[in-house]
Design a protein around this motif. Structure first.
Motif, PDB file in Angstrom:
ATOM      1  N   VAL A 261       0.833  -1.205   0.000  1.00  0.00           N
ATOM      2  CA  VAL A 261       0.000   0.000   0.000  1.00  0.00           C
ATOM      3  C   VAL A 261       0.866   1.254   0.000  1.00  0.00           C
ATOM      4  N   ASN A 262       2.160   1.125   0.290  1.00  0.00           N
ATOM      5  CA  ASN A 262       3.097   2.241   0.204  1.00  0.00           C
ATOM      6  C   ASN A 262       3.149   2.847  -1.190  1.00  0.00           C
ATOM      7  N   ARG A 263       2.713   2.092  -2.199  1.00  0.00           N
ATOM      8  CA  ARG A 263       2.756   2.576  -3.577  1.00  0.00           C
ATOM      9  C   ARG A 263       1.731   3.672  -3.863  1.00  0.00           C
ATOM     10  N   LEU A 264       0.816   3.929  -2.943  1.00  0.00           N
ATOM     11  CA  LEU A 264      -0.178   4.970  -3.187  1.00  0.00           C
ATOM     12  C   LEU A 264       0.476   6.329  -3.387  1.00  0.00           C
ATOM     13  N   ILE A 265       1.458   6.672  -2.578  1.00  0.00           N
ATOM     14  CA  ILE A 265       2.128   7.959  -2.750  1.00  0.00           C
ATOM     15  C   ILE A 265       2.996   7.911  -4.010  1.00  0.00           C
ATOM     16  N   GLY A 266       3.532   6.752  -4.333  1.00  0.00           N
ATOM     17  CA  GLY A 266       4.283   6.614  -5.576  1.00  0.00           C
ATOM     18  C   GLY A 266       3.405   6.826  -6.795  1.00  0.00           C
ATOM     19  N   LEU A 267       2.158   6.399  -6.714  1.00  0.00           N
ATOM     20  CA  LEU A 267       1.222   6.606  -7.818  1.00  0.00           C
ATOM     21  C   LEU A 267       1.028   8.093  -8.080  1.00  0.00           C
ATOM     22  N   ARG A 268       0.805   8.840  -6.999  1.00  0.00           N
ATOM     23  CA  ARG A 268       0.628  10.303  -7.149  1.00  0.00           C
ATOM     24  C   ARG A 268       1.907  10.947  -7.682  1.00  0.00           C
ATOM     25  N   TRP A 269       3.055  10.490  -7.218  1.00  0.00           N
ATOM     26  CA  TRP A 269       4.342  11.042  -7.664  1.00  0.00           C
ATOM     27  C   TRP A 269       4.563  10.770  -9.152  1.00  0.00           C
ATOM     28  N   LEU A 270       4.402   9.519  -9.569  1.00  0.00           N
ATOM     29  CA  LEU A 270       4.631   9.166 -10.963  1.00  0.00           C
ATOM     30  C   LEU A 270       3.656   9.882 -11.894  1.00  0.00           C
TER      31      LEU A 270
ATOM     32  N   GLU B 155       2.982  18.968  -0.496  1.00  0.00           N
ATOM     33  CA  GLU B 155       1.781  18.941   0.344  1.00  0.00           C
ATOM     34  C   GLU B 155       1.132  17.564   0.309  1.00  0.00           C
ATOM     35  N   ALA B 156       1.086  16.944  -0.860  1.00  0.00           N
ATOM     36  CA  ALA B 156       0.510  15.605  -0.975  1.00  0.00           C
ATOM     37  C   ALA B 156       1.326  14.598  -0.169  1.00  0.00           C
ATOM     38  N   VAL B 157       2.635  14.728  -0.209  1.00  0.00           N
ATOM     39  CA  VAL B 157       3.507  13.814   0.538  1.00  0.00           C
ATOM     40  C   VAL B 157       3.284  13.978   2.038  1.00  0.00           C
TER      41      VAL B 157
ATOM     42  N   GLU C 282       4.512  13.252  11.175  1.00  0.00           N
ATOM     43  CA  GLU C 282       4.452  14.558  10.526  1.00  0.00           C
ATOM     44  C   GLU C 282       5.846  14.890  10.037  1.00  0.00           C
ATOM     45  N   PRO C 283       6.150  14.619   8.767  1.00  0.00           N
ATOM     46  CA  PRO C 283       7.501  14.891   8.287  1.00  0.00           C
ATOM     47  C   PRO C 283       7.774  16.391   8.258  1.00  0.00           C
ATOM     48  N   SER C 284       8.986  16.738   8.605  1.00  0.00           N
ATOM     49  CA  SER C 284       9.371  18.149   8.566  1.00  0.00           C
ATOM     50  C   SER C 284       9.555  18.586   7.118  1.00  0.00           C
ATOM     51  N   PRO C 285       9.506  19.887   6.853  1.00  0.00           N
ATOM     52  CA  PRO C 285       9.787  20.352   5.485  1.00  0.00           C
ATOM     53  C   PRO C 285      11.141  19.873   4.973  1.00  0.00           C
TER      54      PRO C 285
END
Length: 348
Positions: free
Chosen positions: A291-300, A315-317, A328-331
């Motif tokens: 399911v980690n690929r969901l952010i990869g889908l948006r990136w690609l 922002e999406a990341v 909460e990742p830092s900038p």
């Protein structure tokens, strides 16, 4: 005390004495009927995709990772989850867990996600028979992500969280699907996904490792080799394909392409369209194919069709990591994640 009174007291005690936990029948994605406890608190992931699924859905029910997270990976995980031990893996390449080790962990349930074919169903049956621990096999196909969240959420007692993550997954999938549908097939880029330090391993047609490329609107050049999983590819094959875009798993390989006479003449390299997929805390394209690929889908999809996604990628990341990875990742962390994904001409 009269005998009758003693008997009545004994019966009363028996009526409230806790017996074995209630159980229920669940049908998994392979069609196996599995009896699972009514209450499930300790879940063992059979392999990396299952571990990612479980971490996103119910980190407090995890009892370990197939492989202990590295220091770099731990920076993007909750402290409690990052500290969990390595339990080994039951499935996939390099299985390290054995029956004794599994029994020692005392899980209420074993979960695997990926292929539901006969080989993996047979493995699930065998492990379940040897350990007496219920073993669920879930479909790892990318399109099944929302359904998988809902299914496992219901089984392990976190239905609301499963439904919420399924809804967010559907939002991402729907947005990308709509963007891709608006692009004529001839305008979709021809993509090569290179795994390994030399970039010469890739996924063929139907491979779970590259299905995200097609989902994001790319055309996987390796489908020319037919159906299959991961396969070794010769440099001559890549040269013949001459892809528009190269996505690499190894950032060192990606960075070296302009200096490599074998690769430097490729269209993707000349145009600066070589990208290194982020891998923290889990791969965005595969490694693992979960399911980690969901952010990869948006990136690609954003790389292929930037005008279709007005929201800044950072922002999406941030939203994805907050919702799915519970951090909460830092900038600065987001900038580091995206730094290696910039096209070659912007990294020079």
């Amino acid at each position: 005390m009269p005998l009758l009174l003693r008997c009545l007291l004994a019966l009363a005690c028996l009526s409230v004495w806790p017996g074995p936990a209630a159980a229920r029948m669940v049908t998994d994605a392979a069609g196996r009927r599995v009896e699972v406890p009514e209450r499930i608190e300790r879940v063992l992931a059979a392999g990396p995709p299952a571990a990612v699924l479980l971490y996103t859905l119910a980190p407090r029910k995890m009892i370990g990772w197939p492989r202990a997270p590295s220091p770099e990976e731990r920076a993007f995980l909750t402290p409690d989850a990052a500290a969990l031990p390595s339990t080994g893996r039951l499935t996939g390449r390099g299985g390290t867990a054995n029956v004794e080790a599994v029994l020692a962990l005392k899980p209420d349930l074993i979960v695997d996600i990926g292929s539901t074919g006969p080989t993996y169903a047979s493995l699930a049956d065998r492990v379940q028979a040897q350990t007496g621990i219920p073993y669920l096999l879930l479909d790892g196909s990318f399109s099944k992500v929302p359904e998988t969240f809902r299914t496992l959420g219901a089984v392990i007692g976190v239905q609301a969280e499963g439904d919420a993550l399924a809804a967010e997954s559907e939002r991402i999938l729907t947005a990308v699907t709509a963007a891709v549908a608006a692009v004529p097939p001839e305008r979709r880029p021809r993509v090569y996904y290179g795994r390994g330090p030399r970039g010469l391993e890739t996924g063929l047609a139907g491979s779970i490792n590259t299905e995200i490329i097609e989902a994001a609107g790319g055309r996987n050049v390796a489908t020319a080799e037919g159906m299959g999983g991961l396969a070794g590819i010769s440099p001559e094959q890549v040269l013949a394909w001459n892809p528009d875009v190269i996505v690499a798993l190894d950032p060192a390989f990606a960075a070296n392409l302009p200096n490599d006479p074998l690769w430097s003449g490729l269209k993707a390299v000349r145009d600066g369209r070589v990208y290194a997929a982020p891998v923290l805390p889990f791969g965005w394209v595969d490694a693992p194919p979960g399911v980690n690929r969901l952010i990869g889908l948006r990136w690609l999809a954003g790389l292929f069709f930037p005008d279709s996604f007005p929201e800044p990628l950072a922002e999406a990341v941030t939203r994805f990591y907050r919702r799915f990875y519970h951090v909460e990742p830092s900038p600065a962390q987001v900038e580091a994640l995206l730094g290696a994904t910039a096209p070659l001409d912007k990294r020079r």
